[in-house]
Design an enzyme around this catalytic site. Structure first.
Site, PDB file in Angstrom:
ATOM      1  N   GLU A 159       0.921  -1.446   0.026  1.00  0.00           N
ATOM      2  CA  GLU A 159       0.127  -0.045  -0.145  1.00  0.00           C
ATOM      3  C   GLU A 159       0.704   1.329  -0.127  1.00  0.00           C
ATOM      4  OE1 GLU A 159      -4.101  -1.587   1.920  1.00  0.00           O
ATOM      5  OE2 GLU A 159      -3.043  -0.246   3.426  1.00  0.00           O
ATOM      6  N   GLU A 352      -5.363  -8.534   0.610  1.00  0.00           N
ATOM      7  CA  GLU A 352      -5.834  -8.191   1.835  1.00  0.00           C
ATOM      8  C   GLU A 352      -7.476  -8.066   1.584  1.00  0.00           C
ATOM      9  OE1 GLU A 352      -4.807  -4.945   4.451  1.00  0.00           O
ATOM     10  OE2 GLU A 352      -2.450  -5.679   3.924  1.00  0.00           O
TER      11      GLU A 352
END
Length: 440
Positions: A159, A352
């Protein structure tokens, strides 16, 4: 939440990879046995973390990893996505820990999938500096040399969008800088670090390499031109800015001009071919024109000076974090990526997906995961090449600026237990175990 819970989950293809994820800073603890990270500095500053806590102990995974490997084996996952702490690798005995962890995972029949950077930058480094990308590549080479004989799947960064936005543009995460658009070099240097890391991994003989980028559909607040323009800009910043360079080798129009260095040369590195593209998905975002005041979203303050505002998605249940529950957004996201990138899009792995809910009998989490796995299967049926799915997270942990107030785990952790953080599998742990058994 409307789901088909109770009906069997549709069958996924043979070889589909099922796993769970964690990150080093959120679970390892043993902060006094490694050098400091930017998160140690950040959490030491009063007011930075909502409950005033730190990750000094967290789940104490560093000392209790054998117990956690047993939980993974009991769950029956194919793979465990964890992160390798750069500050720990820089410290005596740090690599030995990951050596032991990988050995124990392999012995338990669980495939190790290390992420090489998950936000815990050594405190001595700064992503505003280009040299940090080169330093990261050196770090990756060291880890690959030590673990590469047993690790067959690698993730470079986690991320970079959030690390740029929350840590450097808005100041809500470490290192706590509030640079707004002056944070763009952080994005570029992380992307360059990713490309250099891919090169370092290939040089070490590693294969099956990807990145874990967070993505979600951007929904305009209305069909008014101002809302459409704001939503398009938000989508560019949070989705295309981090996907286009990796997949296409180019920045969205006009963005490259804002980046430092020899951007065309850097893009050739950033676009090193990948074996898979990791997607972290939580929810869509509804975006409209700026409203002239600060807005709140999921505990985050959006400054008034930004050229967009984040609006509530009405008529949807929300998690304890206040995030809307929109399973079909995952299908929309993946089919949209397929349409945008075509055959340039590598096979996709959901690296995720998860939700924050309290309680050990966590039926809301079961409903959430059930619906999202079904939405993922719909994307697969629609022609998206999806190869794996990782739940966030194995266990409750230190949830960054929220401290211990948000629980994403399949395993409950009692952080106040006098004997140390106590693990108790939740209802969702047993549900996911049964789903995996049925898929075999």
């Amino acid at each position: 939440m409307a789901t088909d819970a109770g009906e069997p989950i549709p069958r996924f293809p043979a070889g589909f990879l099922w796993g769970v994820s964690t990150s080093a800073h959120q679970i390892e603890g043993a902060a006094d046995e490694r050098e400091a990270s930017v998160w140690d500095v950040f959490t030491a500053e009063p007011g930075r973390v909502k409950d005033g806590s730190t990750a000094a102990v967290a789940c104490d995974h560093y000392h209790r990893h054998t117990e956690d490997v047993a939980l993974l084996a009991g769950l029956g996952v194919d793979a465990y996505r964890f992160s390798v702490s750069w500050p720990r690798v820089n410290s005596p005995g740090g690599l030995d820990f990951y050596d032991r962890l990988v050995d124990e995972l392999c012995a338990a029949g669980v495939r190790p999938v290390p992420t090489l950077f998950h936000w815990d930058l050594p405190a001595s480094l700064d992503w505003l500096e280009r040299d940090t990308a080169a330093r990261f590549a050196d770090h990756v080479g060291v880890v690959a040399e030590r673990l590469g004989d047993r690790v067959g799947k690698w993730i470079t960064l986690n991320e970079p969008a959030e690390h740029t936005l929350l840590g450097h543009a808005l100041g809500a995460h470490a290192p706590g800088k509030r640079l707004l658009f002056d944070a763009l070099p952080v994005a570029h240097h992380q992307l360059l670090a990713h490309g250099l890391a891919v090169q370092a991994l290939r040089a070490a003989g590693a294969g099956d390499i990807g990145i874990a980028n967070s993505h979600g559909p951007t929904w305009p607040a209305s069909a008014e031109p101002a809302d459409l323009e704001a939503a398009g800009f938000y989508d560019l910043l949070l989705n295309r800015l981090f996907a286009d360079p990796v997949i296409l080798g180019e920045y969205p129009e006009g963005i490259g001009d804002l980046m430092p260095g020899d951007v065309p040369a850097d893009l050739k590195v950033i676009a090193e071919p990948l074996d898979f593209y990791g997607v972290n998905y939580y929810a869509p975002t509804r975006v409209g024109a700026p409203q002239g005041t600060e807005t709140e979203f999921g505990g985050l303050t959006i400054p008034a000076e930004l050229p967009f505002s984040v609006r509530e998605i009405e008529g949807r249940p929300v998690t304890d974090f206040g995030w809307p529950v929109v399973p079909e957004g995952l299908t929309e996201l993946l089919t949209g990526f397929r349409d945008r990138y075509g055959d340039r899009l590598p096979p996709v792995v959901i690296t995720e997906n998860g939700c924050s809910y309290e309680g050990i009998d966590d039926q809301e989490r079961i409903s959430y995961l059930d619906a999202h796995v079904r939405a993922l299967h719909t994307a697969l049926e629609s022609g998206v090449d999806v190869r794996g799915y990782f739940v966030w997270s194995l266990m409750d942990n230190f949830e960054w600026a929220e401290g211990y107030a948000r629980r994403f785990g399949l395993v409950h952790v009692d952080f106040a237990d006098p004997a140390g953080p106590k693990r108790t599998p939740k209802a969702s742990y047993h549900w996911f175990r049964d789903v995996l058994r049925a898929q075999r």
